[in-house]
Design a protein around this motif. Structure first.
Motif, PDB file in Angstrom:
ATOM      1  N   ASP A   1      -0.760  12.333  -0.510  1.00 51.54           N
ATOM      2  CA  ASP A   1      -0.802  13.336   0.494  1.00 51.54           C
ATOM      3  C   ASP A   1      -1.393  12.183   1.851  1.00 51.54           C
ATOM      4  O   ASP A   1      -2.109  11.412   1.678  1.00 51.54           O
ATOM      5  CB  ASP A   1      -1.629  14.157   0.732  1.00 51.54           C
ATOM      6  CG  ASP A   1      -1.184  15.369  -0.190  1.00 51.54           C
ATOM      7  OD1 ASP A   1       0.067  15.914  -0.224  1.00 51.54           O
ATOM      8  OD2 ASP A   1      -2.133  15.911  -1.122  1.00 51.54           O
TER       9      ASP A   1
ATOM     10  N   THR B   1       2.174  14.877   9.050  1.00 59.35           N
ATOM     11  CA  THR B   1       1.757  14.978   7.719  1.00 59.35           C
ATOM     12  C   THR B   1       3.291  14.588   6.974  1.00 59.35           C
ATOM     13  O   THR B   1       4.366  15.042   7.241  1.00 59.35           O
ATOM     14  CB  THR B   1       0.935  15.937   7.283  1.00 59.35           C
ATOM     15  OG1 THR B   1       1.721  17.290   7.120  1.00 59.35           O
ATOM     16  CG2 THR B   1      -0.349  16.146   8.067  1.00 59.35           C
TER      17      THR B   1
ATOM     18  N   GLU C   1       8.663  16.031   5.013  1.00 58.84           N
ATOM     19  CA  GLU C   1       7.703  16.207   6.203  1.00 58.84           C
ATOM     20  C   GLU C   1       7.915  17.604   6.788  1.00 58.84           C
ATOM     21  O   GLU C   1       9.333  17.818   6.789  1.00 58.84           O
ATOM     22  CB  GLU C   1       8.110  14.898   6.860  1.00 58.84           C
ATOM     23  CG  GLU C   1       9.495  14.556   7.263  1.00 58.84           C
ATOM     24  CD  GLU C   1       9.905  13.570   8.536  1.00 58.84           C
ATOM     25  OE1 GLU C   1      10.932  12.963   8.128  1.00 58.84           O
ATOM     26  OE2 GLU C   1       8.851  13.732   9.530  1.00 58.84           O
TER      27      GLU C   1
ATOM     28  N   ILE D   1      -5.793  17.898   8.467  1.00 58.98           N
ATOM     29  CA  ILE D   1      -5.411  16.760   9.414  1.00 58.98           C
ATOM     30  C   ILE D   1      -5.590  17.025  10.985  1.00 58.98           C
ATOM     31  O   ILE D   1      -5.999  16.254  11.830  1.00 58.98           O
ATOM     32  CB  ILE D   1      -4.039  16.239   9.160  1.00 58.98           C
ATOM     33  CG1 ILE D   1      -4.085  15.652   7.662  1.00 58.98           C
ATOM     34  CG2 ILE D   1      -3.433  15.217  10.163  1.00 58.98           C
ATOM     35  CD1 ILE D   1      -4.802  14.267   7.594  1.00 58.98           C
TER      36      ILE D   1
ATOM     37  N   ASN E   1       4.132  17.902   5.510  1.00 61.92           N
ATOM     38  CA  ASN E   1       3.697  18.145   4.058  1.00 61.92           C
ATOM     39  C   ASN E   1       3.508  19.551   3.814  1.00 61.92           C
ATOM     40  O   ASN E   1       3.064  20.401   4.735  1.00 61.92           O
ATOM     41  CB  ASN E   1       2.072  17.727   3.953  1.00 61.92           C
ATOM     42  CG  ASN E   1       1.547  17.572   2.406  1.00 61.92           C
ATOM     43  OD1 ASN E   1       1.419  18.553   1.966  1.00 61.92           O
ATOM     44  ND2 ASN E   1       0.975  16.408   2.248  1.00 61.92           N
TER      45      ASN E   1
ATOM     46  N   GLY F   1      -1.764  11.765   5.870  1.00 60.25           N
ATOM     47  CA  GLY F   1      -1.742  12.298   7.630  1.00 60.25           C
ATOM     48  C   GLY F   1      -2.237  11.465   8.472  1.00 60.25           C
ATOM     49  O   GLY F   1      -3.169  10.556   8.423  1.00 60.25           O
TER      50      GLY F   1
ATOM     51  N   ASN G   1      -2.709  20.012   5.776  1.00 59.91           N
ATOM     52  CA  ASN G   1      -2.033  20.164   7.342  1.00 59.91           C
ATOM     53  C   ASN G   1      -3.143  20.521   8.193  1.00 59.91           C
ATOM     54  O   ASN G   1      -3.389  19.822   9.275  1.00 59.91           O
ATOM     55  CB  ASN G   1      -0.884  20.688   7.528  1.00 59.91           C
ATOM     56  CG  ASN G   1       0.365  20.536   6.770  1.00 59.91           C
ATOM     57  OD1 ASN G   1       0.287  19.150   6.711  1.00 59.91           O
ATOM     58  ND2 ASN G   1       1.245  21.220   6.607  1.00 59.91           N
TER      59      ASN G   1
END
Length: 265
Positions: A113, A159, A27, A38, A29, A115, A35
């Motif tokens: 992944d 994320t 963390e 998101i 991501n 988010g 990112n």
């Protein structure tokens, strides 16, 4: 920050095909594109919130979610007025009739992944990742509430990347805990999780590795499913072999993990 999930073996339940190793969580991501995606979702999260929070019928009121990743614009089939002029759906998500029981992360470096992009809950909520195979374990991914109250330093947006360094595939699932009132359930509980699967915006064909979770925190009142929105990029567990593995390890691992979490709290 990189965390290693605490893993425990379910004695006498492991198939010889399963091997030891580690599942790690990074963390935020490290994928900048993910990112940014998101962040775009987070910018218009309010358009997924249910205004009438005291709905007596099961929510959410919509069955389709549309998103324009260029304009950062959400809208739904129940509220077309939320759509900005000129927006064109680059992503479409359709509510699943039955929730997926679990996800699969391929071995030798496979990545999931995840988010978090919004919620309207005043309770303290937690999204947890549970590893069912090869060995059982769990880790908190996101701790969040609407106004923070200084209790959730990782709050929005956030994320993570979940990496499977096992030689074998990992079977994982999500669980949610409302820490304010103690309502806990995993993703198979359709009173807690609503799953929306990505489909092609033009022809409606399913996209099997993209999902939005809409979570209801308390499940007994204010049934609105806007108490946690998560985008997940991962592969669903295929039938039938992995479902059999999940059935073999899932119950014992899940009960053990829940006892660990209760003791820790």
């Amino acid at each position: 920050m990189k965390k290693i999930i605490t893993l425990v073996t379910a004695a006498g339940m492991l198939s010889p095909a399963f091997v030891f190793g580690q599942v790690s969580i990074t963390e935020p991501n490290p994928n900048a594109v993910f990112n940014g995606f998101i962040d775009q979702m987070e910018s218009d999260k309010q358009d997924l919130y249910v205004v009438d929070i005291w709905r007596i019928s099961e929510g959410p009121p919509y069955t389709e979610i549309f998103f324009d990743s260029v304009a950062g614009d959400f809208w739904t089939n129940s509220s077309p007025g939320l759509k900005e002029a000129g927006s064109v759906a680059t992503h479409k998500f359709v509510e699943m009739t039955v929730n997926l029981p679990a996800f699969l992360i391929p071995g030798n470096g496979g990545i999931m992944d995840v988010g978090y992009f919004g919620n309207s809950s005043i309770d303290l909520n937690e999204l947890i990742l549970e590893v069912d195979t090869p060995v059982a374990g769990s880790e908190s991914l996101f701790l969040y509430d609407e106004d923070n109250n200084g209790a959730d330093p990782d709050d929005p947006p956030r994320t993570v990347a979940v990496v499977n360094d096992y030689a074998a595939n990992a079977v994982v699932r999500f669980a949610h805990d409302d820490l304010s009132v103690g309502v806990f359930a995993d993703q198979s509980d359709e009173n807690k999780f609503k799953m929306f699967q990505a489909v092609d915006p033009l022809d409606g064909s399913p996209i099997i590795d993209e999902y939005i979770f809409a979570i209801d925190d308390r499940t007994g009142d204010a049934i609105d499913f806007d108490d946690g929105f998560f985008y997940v990029n991962s592969t669903p567990v295929p039938e039938p072999s992995q479902i059999a593995a999940l059935a073999l390890l899932g119950l014992g691992g899940f009960l053990y993990v829940r006892r660990r979490r209760t003791a820790r709290k």
